[in-house]
Design a protein around this motif. Sequence first.
Motif, mmCIF file in Angstrom:
data_model
loop_
_atom_site.group_PDB
_atom_site.id
_atom_site.type_symbol
_atom_site.label_atom_id
_atom_site.label_comp_id
_atom_site.label_asym_id
_atom_site.label_seq_id
_atom_site.Cartn_x
_atom_site.Cartn_y
_atom_site.Cartn_z
ATOM 1 N N ALA A 406 -6.154 6.269 6.182
ATOM 2 C CA ALA A 406 -7.527 5.840 6.418
ATOM 3 C C ALA A 406 -7.979 5.863 7.781
ATOM 4 C CB ALA A 406 -7.878 4.587 5.801
ATOM 5 N N PRO A 407 -9.254 6.680 8.213
ATOM 6 C CA PRO A 407 -9.577 6.647 9.515
ATOM 7 C C PRO A 407 -9.485 5.302 10.188
ATOM 8 C CG PRO A 407 -11.084 7.903 7.914
ATOM 9 C CD PRO A 407 -10.103 7.298 7.134
ATOM 10 N N GLY A 408 -9.302 5.352 11.302
ATOM 11 C CA GLY A 408 -9.632 4.063 12.100
ATOM 12 C C GLY A 408 -8.454 2.831 11.925
ATOM 13 N N VAL A 409 -7.197 3.344 11.229
ATOM 14 C CA VAL A 409 -6.248 2.237 10.867
ATOM 15 C C VAL A 409 -5.227 2.455 11.757
ATOM 16 C CG1 VAL A 409 -4.386 1.666 9.201
ATOM 17 C CG2 VAL A 409 -6.624 1.890 8.301
ATOM 18 N N ILE A 410 -4.709 1.510 12.615
ATOM 19 C CA ILE A 410 -3.518 1.551 13.443
ATOM 20 C C ILE A 410 -2.419 1.042 12.984
ATOM 21 C CG2 ILE A 410 -2.799 0.618 15.792
ATOM 22 C CD1 ILE A 410 -5.772 -0.131 16.424
ATOM 23 N N GLU A 411 -2.237 0.234 12.042
ATOM 24 C CA GLU A 411 -0.940 -0.069 11.629
ATOM 25 C C GLU A 411 -1.252 -0.910 10.352
ATOM 26 O OE1 GLU A 411 3.323 -2.157 13.333
ATOM 27 O OE2 GLU A 411 1.119 -2.493 14.085
ATOM 28 N N CYS A 412 -0.282 -1.152 9.429
ATOM 29 C CA CYS A 412 -0.480 -1.666 8.178
ATOM 30 C C CYS A 412 0.797 -2.342 7.776
ATOM 31 C CB CYS A 412 -0.913 -0.795 7.046
ATOM 32 S SG CYS A 412 -1.206 -1.456 5.318
ATOM 33 N N ARG A 413 0.713 -3.457 7.165
ATOM 34 C CA ARG A 413 1.979 -4.310 6.424
ATOM 35 C C ARG A 413 1.575 -4.669 5.235
ATOM 36 N NH1 ARG A 413 7.299 -3.658 6.920
ATOM 37 N NH2 ARG A 413 8.639 -5.809 6.163
ATOM 38 N N VAL A 414 2.101 -4.385 3.845
ATOM 39 C CA VAL A 414 1.787 -4.767 2.636
ATOM 40 C C VAL A 414 2.787 -5.966 2.091
ATOM 41 C CG1 VAL A 414 1.474 -4.113 0.331
ATOM 42 C CG2 VAL A 414 0.389 -3.022 2.104
ATOM 43 N N ALA A 415 2.393 -6.886 1.693
ATOM 44 C CA ALA A 415 3.446 -7.885 1.076
ATOM 45 C C ALA A 415 2.758 -8.788 -0.048
ATOM 46 C CB ALA A 415 3.886 -8.773 2.231
ATOM 47 N N ALA A 433 -3.935 -3.580 11.014
ATOM 48 C CA ALA A 433 -4.623 -3.461 12.493
ATOM 49 C C ALA A 433 -5.652 -2.286 12.532
ATOM 50 C CB ALA A 433 -3.448 -3.239 13.489
ATOM 51 N N VAL A 434 -6.864 -2.473 12.893
ATOM 52 C CA VAL A 434 -7.839 -1.321 12.791
ATOM 53 C C VAL A 434 -8.508 -1.552 14.033
ATOM 54 C CG1 VAL A 434 -7.972 -1.683 10.598
ATOM 55 C CG2 VAL A 434 -9.685 -3.047 11.873
ATOM 56 N N GLU A 435 -9.519 -0.400 14.165
ATOM 57 C CA GLU A 435 -10.085 -0.050 15.325
ATOM 58 C C GLU A 435 -11.544 -0.562 14.899
ATOM 59 O OE1 GLU A 435 -10.203 4.229 15.682
ATOM 60 O OE2 GLU A 435 -8.247 4.340 16.449
ATOM 61 N N LEU A 443 -11.868 0.323 3.465
ATOM 62 C CA LEU A 443 -10.309 0.607 3.244
ATOM 63 C C LEU A 443 -9.996 0.612 1.853
ATOM 64 C CD1 LEU A 443 -8.412 -1.376 5.948
ATOM 65 C CD2 LEU A 443 -8.667 0.908 5.557
ATOM 66 N N ARG A 444 -11.008 -0.317 1.291
ATOM 67 C CA ARG A 444 -10.512 -0.493 -0.582
ATOM 68 C C ARG A 444 -11.036 0.813 -1.110
ATOM 69 N NH1 ARG A 444 -9.462 -4.681 -3.537
ATOM 70 N NH2 ARG A 444 -10.025 -6.116 -1.684
ATOM 71 N N ARG A 445 -11.996 1.255 -0.868
ATOM 72 C CA ARG A 445 -12.454 2.582 -1.461
ATOM 73 C C ARG A 445 -11.615 3.798 -1.217
ATOM 74 N NH1 ARG A 445 -18.998 1.924 0.097
ATOM 75 N NH2 ARG A 445 -19.584 0.534 -1.430
ATOM 76 N N HIS A 446 -11.221 3.760 0.176
ATOM 77 C CA HIS A 446 -10.347 4.860 0.443
ATOM 78 C C HIS A 446 -8.915 4.973 -0.567
ATOM 79 C CE1 HIS A 446 -8.086 7.727 3.084
ATOM 80 N NE2 HIS A 446 -6.953 6.754 2.895
ATOM 81 N N VAL A 447 -8.377 3.483 -0.530
ATOM 82 C CA VAL A 447 -7.005 3.434 -1.006
ATOM 83 C C VAL A 447 -7.358 3.751 -2.561
ATOM 84 C CG1 VAL A 447 -5.426 2.013 -1.830
ATOM 85 C CG2 VAL A 447 -6.130 1.918 0.534
ATOM 86 N N VAL A 456 -3.910 -1.105 -5.524
ATOM 87 C CA VAL A 456 -4.592 -1.449 -4.591
ATOM 88 C C VAL A 456 -4.582 -3.091 -4.105
ATOM 89 C CG1 VAL A 456 -7.125 -1.677 -3.903
ATOM 90 C CG2 VAL A 456 -6.249 0.114 -5.350
ATOM 91 N N PRO A 457 -4.416 -3.504 -2.977
ATOM 92 C CA PRO A 457 -4.209 -4.590 -2.372
ATOM 93 C C PRO A 457 -5.306 -5.457 -2.676
ATOM 94 C CG PRO A 457 -3.598 -3.350 -0.711
ATOM 95 C CD PRO A 457 -4.204 -2.271 -1.708
#
Length: 485
Positions: A406-415, A433-435, A443-447, A456-457
């Motif tokens: 997704a645009p603007g996402v720097i990093e992600c961790r799912v758990a 982590a986002v801009e 983000l939810r719509r993108h995923v 979807v988280p």
Amino acid sequence: MSAADMSAADLLTTLARRAAHTPRRTALEHRSTTITWEELYARVTRARARHRTAGDRTPGRRVGLLVSNHPDAVVALLAVAANGTEAVLHDARATAHERARTAALATVTTWHAPSPDDEPPTGPPAAAPGPERPARYFGLVTSGTGGEPKVVRKHWGVTLANAAAFADAAGYGPDDRVLCTTPLHHAYAFGVALLPALLTGATLVLAPHPAGPATLAAALRDSGATVVQSVPFLYRALLDAGRLTPAPALRVCVSAGEPLTAELARDWRARVGVPLRDQYGATEFGQIAFCVDDPDDPGSPGEQAPAMRLMPGIEARLRTEDGRLLEHDPHASGELYLRQDGTEVTYWGLPEKSRAGHTDGWFRTGDTGRLPTPRTVVVEGRTTRRISVAGRKVDPDEVERAVRAAPGVIECRVAAPPEGTAGHGDRFVAFVAVEPGVTETGLRRHVARTLSSYKVPTRFHLRDALPRTGSGKVHLARLWQEVTA
């Protein structure tokens, strides 16, 4: 001599030999401090005497060492081990609560914070008496990113043999300068930087820790390093900071601690001109496998990870999710089980976990992968990270890839929430982590456009950055503490 017959005394013998044969060569560097092999042996000799006076040689005594990336920590470790004392390495920045928890598990009777040595002596170092009972074991504390840490009992002989095998695979030699960028109290720096340097006669350059990209870029530029070990997060930060300058002596770059993406490997090679080699390791085993081969094309995003060669003394096999042993099939995926010559995985103070981690003498890693040949391994993911949602399995790696796209996402961790907390097993969240300007709704719509609804988280926790442990891994325990506080 087999690995099971070796001890810390063999490391001291190696140190004494280097002090005698190459006394003026540099053993350790840190900031403006330079220590030759002769000076290192002299400092260890004097430190042994101080520890004997302090009673650190009492039979059964276990000493906790509060370790930072400083020569004093190296001296203290070598002195304590040579005196026959079992040392437990711990982060010098740890809280009193964290130290108390480790002391209870490993029955640590005293804590020692290494301090500067007295004035360097002149002339050859004095001889030190050998230990009556050489230390055969020491302890390393796991990072505990997703839960309570454990203290792994490590066999000195097996650990030394493993470090020597890795040094041989990576081609370390006495002319190398090994830049260590991760904490010495972790298995990665311990087995890829500290011990290989001591065993091969290479110079160990200790980068300041913790350090930002600017400091690391300066260390890489000024150290004249031929070898660097770090984690993908720091390699990426160096590239993104745009502060890298040519390092003509650099020839080996080792990556471990978290998955190395093909994109990062390709970007690093394009910018630095040296391949970034993946290493698979664990606190329980040390260095498990190493990407020895140097492919001309590191691959493209989404391609499978390269095969890595297992270190001598380590065997691997695969089992299915229900525990059935898989016959050798280079294309079959399963859960990786390992065993190591000369020792088995033991956690001090947690005998039930030690027993539960083994099946027929093989240790369950929690990692999934393939065995293209009996001596190569491809690591694909973690079984323990799989999340159950209404009876269906969710692969966090797949969700993280979708979020990161997704645009603007720097990093992600799912758990999923840790065991014992509300919703465990049926809910999962994404720490992202986002801009500026990125929203949870967006983000939810993108995923949702990419994955099935059950993937979807439940929640997206947006942050400027994700906290890290000392080894560069995302600190999940801290994230969960913050959202449940």
